[in-house]
Scaffold this motif. Structure first.
Motif, PDB file in Angstrom:
ATOM      1  N   ARG A  20       0.919  -1.078  -0.045  1.00 21.13           N
ATOM      2  CA  ARG A  20       0.010   0.041   0.055  1.00 21.13           C
ATOM      3  C   ARG A  20       0.893   1.048   0.028  1.00 21.13           C
ATOM      4  N   THR A  48       0.530  -7.491  -5.268  1.00 22.75           N
ATOM      5  CA  THR A  48      -1.058  -6.968  -4.940  1.00 22.75           C
ATOM      6  C   THR A  48      -1.457  -6.259  -6.069  1.00 22.75           C
ATOM      7  N   ARG A  78      -8.891  -7.320  -5.586  1.00 24.40           N
ATOM      8  CA  ARG A  78      -8.615  -5.793  -5.959  1.00 24.40           C
ATOM      9  C   ARG A  78      -9.472  -5.414  -7.338  1.00 24.40           C
ATOM     10  N   GLU A  82     -12.849  -3.267  -8.442  1.00 25.45           N
ATOM     11  CA  GLU A  82     -12.969  -2.153  -9.150  1.00 25.45           C
ATOM     12  C   GLU A  82     -13.367  -2.522 -10.632  1.00 25.45           C
TER      13      GLU A  82
END
Ligand SMILES: C[S@@+](CC[C@H](N)C(=O)[O-])C[C@H]1O[C@@H](n2cnc3c(N)ncnc32)[C@H](O)[C@@H]1O
Length: 263
Positions: A20, A48, A78, A82
């Protein structure tokens, strides 16, 4: 890291928390890739999915490849969240084939055990006239300095292993990707923490290769010393205010952002 595979070490610990913090570098690499809607892009060592998702948001047709199944499944989750149609490949650099307009690797290919093989794979997968973008920690940057501190607590690397941060040197990349043209610039990822000790705890919590060795280091009674050594490094590199009551830590970890244009 002895006796463990890329899959087992990168899957350990809270690496996604580190990922992140690395998103700005992925965004920069994708911007450097100069995408247009429909451009095909391969993200090597996608983890990721930071760069893969950033590219897909811009309308690129994206494939993300990584040998660590746990990270790849987080990437896919993820992308589903989205609604981004990305193809995921469970593969290290040895298994890569295809023809992509852009090949991007953000702190990924640098961890391949055979650097030349990884560079050859990236070249093989990039169409002539396309563009390869590599982001890699520099040998003089914070990440390499932290690894030197940690090395005192870890088994030696396998014989012949090259330091990943060699990918952060322009001359090394020029040799790996010769005779193709390379341009490069240095950039930094900022890391903020409430204190040097919390920074050290974050670093060890998110480093899979260290978590793999944790039982042995704890049994030796040096786990706390390791944190103090790392905290001292954060204090030494701290760019935040030096007011006596301010414990905040800000460090910037330097990386080389390189663009290779295969003829
Ligand atoms: C520091 S992480 C970077 C992940 C992602 N690119 C990002 O920016 O967050 C390193 C990644 O390289 C992958 N990796 C390790 N060895 C590799 C290899 N031989 N080939 C390709 N990827 C590899 C790991 O599984 C991990 O996902």
């Amino acid at each position: 890291m002895s006796g463990t595979t890329a899959e087992s070490t990168w899957a350990l610990g809270d690496y996604p928390e580190m990922a992140r913090r690395l998103r700005p570098a992925a965004d920069t690499a994708v911007a450097t890739a100069a995408l247009e809607p429909g451009t095909t892009l391969l993200d090597v060592g996608c983890g990721t999915g930071n760069a893969a998702l950033a590219a897909a948001r811009l309308g690129a047709t994206v494939t993300g490849a990584d040998p660590t199944a746990r990270l790849l499944s987080l990437a896919a989750e993820r992308a589903r969240g989205e609604r981004l149609p990305i193809t995921w490949l469970h593969a290290d650099t040895t298994g890569l084939t295809g023809a992509f307009d852009r090949v991007v690797s953000v702190f990924g290919a640098m961890y391949a055990p055979d650097h030349r093989q990884a560079a050859d794979a990236m070249l093989r997968c990039c169409t002539p006239g396309g563009r390869i973008v590599s982001a890699a920690w520099t040998p003089d940057g914070f990440m390499a300095a932290a690894n030197r501190v940690l090395a005192a607590y870890l088994p030696p690397p396998p014989p012949g292993a090259r330091p990943p941060s060699e990918w952060g040197e322009l001359a090394y990349l020029q040799d790996l990707f010769a005779p193709h043209h390379i341009t490069a610039t240095t950039r930094g990822v900022p890391f903020h923490f409430p204190s040097a000790l919390e920074a050290a705890e974050f670093w060890t919590r998110t480093a899979g290769h260290l978590q793999a060795e944790r039982p042995r280091i704890e049994a030796q009674g040096t786990w706390t010393a390791l944190h103090h050594d790392l905290a001292a490094l954060f204090t030494e590199h701290n760019q935040a205010s030096s007011e006596p009551d301010d414990t905040t830590v800000l460090i910037t970890s330097e990386y080389l952002l390189a663009t290779i244009t295969p003829a």
